[in-house]
Design a protein around this motif. Structure first.
Motif, short mmCIF file in Angstrom:
data_model
loop_
_atom_site.label_atom_id
_atom_site.label_comp_id
_atom_site.label_asym_id
_atom_site.label_seq_id
_atom_site.Cartn_x
_atom_site.Cartn_y
_atom_site.Cartn_z
N GLN A 73 45.38 39.54 37.86
CA GLN A 73 45.44 40.17 39.07
C GLN A 73 46.69 41.34 39.37
O GLN A 73 47.54 40.83 40.29
CB GLN A 73 45.52 39.07 40.36
N HIS A 106 44.86 41.29 43.28
CA HIS A 106 46.21 40.73 43.62
C HIS A 106 46.28 40.69 45.32
O HIS A 106 45.71 41.42 46.02
CB HIS A 106 47.11 41.95 43.32
N PHE A 161 41.38 35.50 42.99
CA PHE A 161 41.53 35.11 41.35
C PHE A 161 40.19 35.42 40.86
O PHE A 161 40.04 36.34 39.85
CB PHE A 161 42.18 33.76 41.12
N ASP A 220 42.93 32.08 47.77
CA ASP A 220 43.83 32.33 46.40
C ASP A 220 42.40 32.24 45.24
O ASP A 220 42.72 32.98 44.54
CB ASP A 220 44.46 31.10 46.34
N PHE A 239 48.86 33.10 42.09
CA PHE A 239 47.97 34.22 41.29
C PHE A 239 48.40 34.43 39.82
O PHE A 239 49.43 33.95 39.39
CB PHE A 239 47.94 35.50 42.26
#
Length: 276
Positions: free
Chosen positions: A270, A184, A179, A175, A265
């Motif tokens: 993203q 995404h 970012f 994650d 996110f």
């Protein structure tokens, strides 16, 4: 679950405490924690000198002489650490290694999902879990990273979590790196260009190095080799930040399930690209 930075932190902290010391005896308090015949394990381990402590993916490995490897998979709540003088094992301490000079190594696991196993050299190399691991993200060239992911059809978050593609990455650092790279988590791997993948590799390496420098990330259970918590959780940008403002654009952080994992996110920073 401890990921690459946490296990690397444990390995680096454990090494100066135990390397060149001999395992004099062991106390196996919960036999299922050992993925081996308990009697063989108890017979083979004592008497060996610990010659190296290292990490592969999320595995912590202690080399015993030149013949054997003591492998720990910490799973969700496992801890391998050296207690200070006077600290007694608690009910979650399932395996104790007594070293020749009074030091001890505790293997604790509240949920009992972790395990320890003893391998000889051929056994470790032929263990399917070990043999199938992908390359280490801090060691692989960017070109290799691009080659692995640019032809994959899966979503990039799922691809990063697949230990056969790349070793040691879990939910936190997938994650955070996605970012940082502005990608995404549901973007198909094949749709990412070489520059995007190169940026992702760079961001992944950056966040892993930052986490190692901070001693890993601690929530409920993770502790380093001396029993102390890590600090990288204080630097999270999106992980665990649902509803908080994005540190870049102030949009609210969102979550969704990707590869069965809660994924954090920023929907603005993203953006999911349109399918080609």
């Amino acid at each position: 679950m401890p990921e690459l930075p946490e296990v690397e932190t444990i390995a680096r902290g454990l090494a100066p405490l135990v390397v060149h010391r001999t395992i004099a005896s062991l106390d196996l308090r919960y036999t299922p924690i050992v993925k081996d015949d308990p009697d063989r394990f108890a017979r083979k381990v004592p008497g060996h000198v610990i010659t190296r402590v290292w990490r592969r993916a999320k595995l912590l490995i202690l080399d015993l002489g030149v013949d054997f490897h003591l492998v720990f998979h910490l799973k969700m709540t496992g801890k391998v650490w050296v207690p200070g003088q006077g600290i007694q094992p608690d009910k979650h301490t399932h395996l104790i290694f007594d070293l020749n000079d009074g030091f001890r190594i505790f293997f604790q696991d509240q949920r009992k999902f972790g395990y320890c196993a003893l391998f000889d050299e051929p056994g470790l190399k032929n263990w399917s879990f070990f043999a199938d691991l992908g390359p280490e993200p801090l060691e692989m060239p960017t070109a290799d990273f691009i080659e692995i992911f640019q032809q994959k059809k899966g979503r990039i978050k799922a691809l990063l979590l697949d230990q056969k593609n790349i070793a040691g990455i879990g939910n936190i650092y997938a994650d955070e790196s996605l970012f940082m790279a502005g990608i995404h988590p549901e973007t198909p791997g094949w749709s990412l260009g070489r520059q995007e993948l190169a940026r992702l590799h760079s961001c992944l390496q950056e966040v892993l190095c930052q986490a190692i420098d901070a001693g890993g990330s601690s929530f409920r259970d993770y502790k380093n080799a001396l029993g102390y918590a890590g600090m990288f959780q204080e630097k999270f940008l999106v992980y665990g930040k649902k509803g908080c403002s994005c540190p870049r654009c102030k949009t609210g952080i969102e979550t969704r399930k990707v590869a069965g994992r809660t994924t954090c996110f920023c929907p603005e920073c993203q953006k999911l690209p349109n399918p080609r």
